[in-house]
Each structure stands twice: as structure tokens, then as C-alpha cells.
Design a protein around this motif. Structure first.
Motif, PDB file in Angstrom:
ATOM      1  N   ARG A  81       0.864  -1.172   0.000  1.00 12.25           N
ATOM      2  CA  ARG A  81       0.000   0.000   0.000  1.00 12.25           C
ATOM      3  C   ARG A  81       0.907   1.232   0.000  1.00 12.25           C
ATOM      4  NH1 ARG A  81      -3.330   1.102   5.304  1.00 12.25           N
ATOM      5  NH2 ARG A  81      -1.262   1.843   5.946  1.00 12.25           N
ATOM      6  N   MET A  82       0.605   2.185  -0.834  1.00  9.03           N
ATOM      7  CA  MET A  82       1.380   3.416  -0.916  1.00  9.03           C
ATOM      8  C   MET A  82       0.563   4.554  -0.330  1.00  9.03           C
ATOM      9  SD  MET A  82       4.161   2.378  -2.223  1.00  9.03           S
ATOM     10  CE  MET A  82       4.941   3.971  -2.421  1.00  9.03           C
ATOM     11  N   SER A  83       1.226   5.381   0.437  1.00  4.70           N
ATOM     12  CA  SER A  83       0.542   6.476   1.111  1.00  4.70           C
ATOM     13  C   SER A  83       1.382   7.739   1.035  1.00  4.70           C
ATOM     14  CB  SER A  83       0.299   6.150   2.585  1.00  4.70           C
ATOM     15  OG  SER A  83      -0.408   4.944   2.746  1.00  4.70           O
ATOM     16  N   TRP A  84       0.699   8.847   1.177  1.00  2.70           N
ATOM     17  CA  TRP A  84       1.352  10.148   1.363  1.00  2.70           C
ATOM     18  C   TRP A  84       0.912  10.690   2.713  1.00  2.70           C
ATOM     19  CZ3 TRP A  84       5.074  12.171  -1.702  1.00  2.70           C
ATOM     20  CH2 TRP A  84       5.203  11.658  -3.000  1.00  2.70           C
ATOM     21  N   TYR A  85       1.878  11.115   3.499  1.00  2.00           N
ATOM     22  CA  TYR A  85       1.652  11.783   4.769  1.00  2.00           C
ATOM     23  C   TYR A  85       2.230  13.190   4.664  1.00  2.00           C
ATOM     24  CZ  TYR A  85       0.613   7.304   7.099  1.00  2.00           C
ATOM     25  OH  TYR A  85       0.060   6.111   7.489  1.00  2.00           O
ATOM     26  N   ARG A  86       1.855  14.035   5.594  1.00  2.00           N
ATOM     27  CA  ARG A  86       2.464  15.365   5.662  1.00  2.00           C
ATOM     28  C   ARG A  86       2.627  15.786   7.116  1.00  2.00           C
ATOM     29  NH1 ARG A  86      -2.470  19.118   3.196  1.00  2.00           N
ATOM     30  NH2 ARG A  86      -3.871  18.982   5.007  1.00  2.00           N
TER      31      ARG A  86
END
Length: 122
Positions: free
Chosen positions: A33-38
Motif C-alpha cells: 500500500r502506498m501512502s502520502w503523509y504530511r
């Protein structure tokens, strides 16, 4: 060794757009699973968007729904985050993340990229 190459961050005016890219090596990206966080200054890291292995399931933070789109190209081991209608409150360091999943169940820790700065300001 898992390595990330993130790109596409920068300075943009409110209402503008940016496209972040994340190329991953050292893993079979299609199994993750690929995610973007900030993470903004003084705030905790938060999930922005995630996309499951085949790309048929995504989820978004309420604050970015309708403005951001996450996608992936498993043939290129790459995940993307298209960010439109950017607001000053979107200013943060954006991190790409990968986590192994079998079906809809994910295991183990996240792997993390080094982050890319996004600044929204006039």
C-alpha cells in the motif's frame, strides 16, 4: 535496502497545483500500500492519502478530498499525488510511505521516504 526518491515539491501560489512523485526501489511495489503523509511545523504527521496495491481502493483525509488525487503505476514502481486548489494550510513536508499488504490486510512497519517540502504562499 528500501529507497525512495521523492520529487515535485516546491513553492506555489494559493489555488495552484503540484504533482508529487515517489519512486521506490528495494521492494516489490505492487505488494505494498502506498501512502502520502504530511507534517507541518509544530504539528503531528498526518495521513493525506493512501492507495491499495492494485489501485482500486483509495482513501483521503477530509481536508484534501476533492482537491488531491493519489495514483500509482506499478510498472514504474511509482506513486503520485496530484494536488490542486492548494491552500496555505497545505504547507508541509510531504512523505511517501510503503507498507506490505496481503489482500486488504497490511503488516509490519511503514517504510518512509525523506520528504519533500510543499509551500503554498503568495
Amino acid at each position: 535496502q528500501v529507497q525512495f526518491v521523492e520529487s515535485g515539491g516546491g513553492l506555489v501560489q494559493p489555488g495552484g497545483s503540484l504533482r508529487l512523485s515517489c519512486v521506490v526501489s528495494g521492494i516489490t511495489q505492487r505488494s505494498y500500500r502506498m501512502s502520502w503523509y504530511r507534517q507541518a511545523p509544530g504539528k503531528e504527521r498526518e495521513l493525506v492519502a493512501a492507495i491499495m496495491r492494485s489501485g482500486d481502493a483509495t482513501n483521503y483525509a477530509d481536508s484534501v478530498k476533492g482537491r488531491f488525487t493519489i495514483s500509482r503505476d506499478n510498472s514504474k514502481n511509482t506513486a503520485y499525488l496530484q494536488m490542486n486548489s492548494l491552500k496555505p494550510e497545505d504547507t508541509a513536508v510531504y512523505y511517501c510511505s510503503a507498507r506490505f499488504c496481503s489482500g486488504s490486510v497490511c503488516y509490519g512497519d511503514n517504510y518512509w521516504g525523506q520528504g519533500t517540502q510543499v509551500t503554498v504562499s503568495s
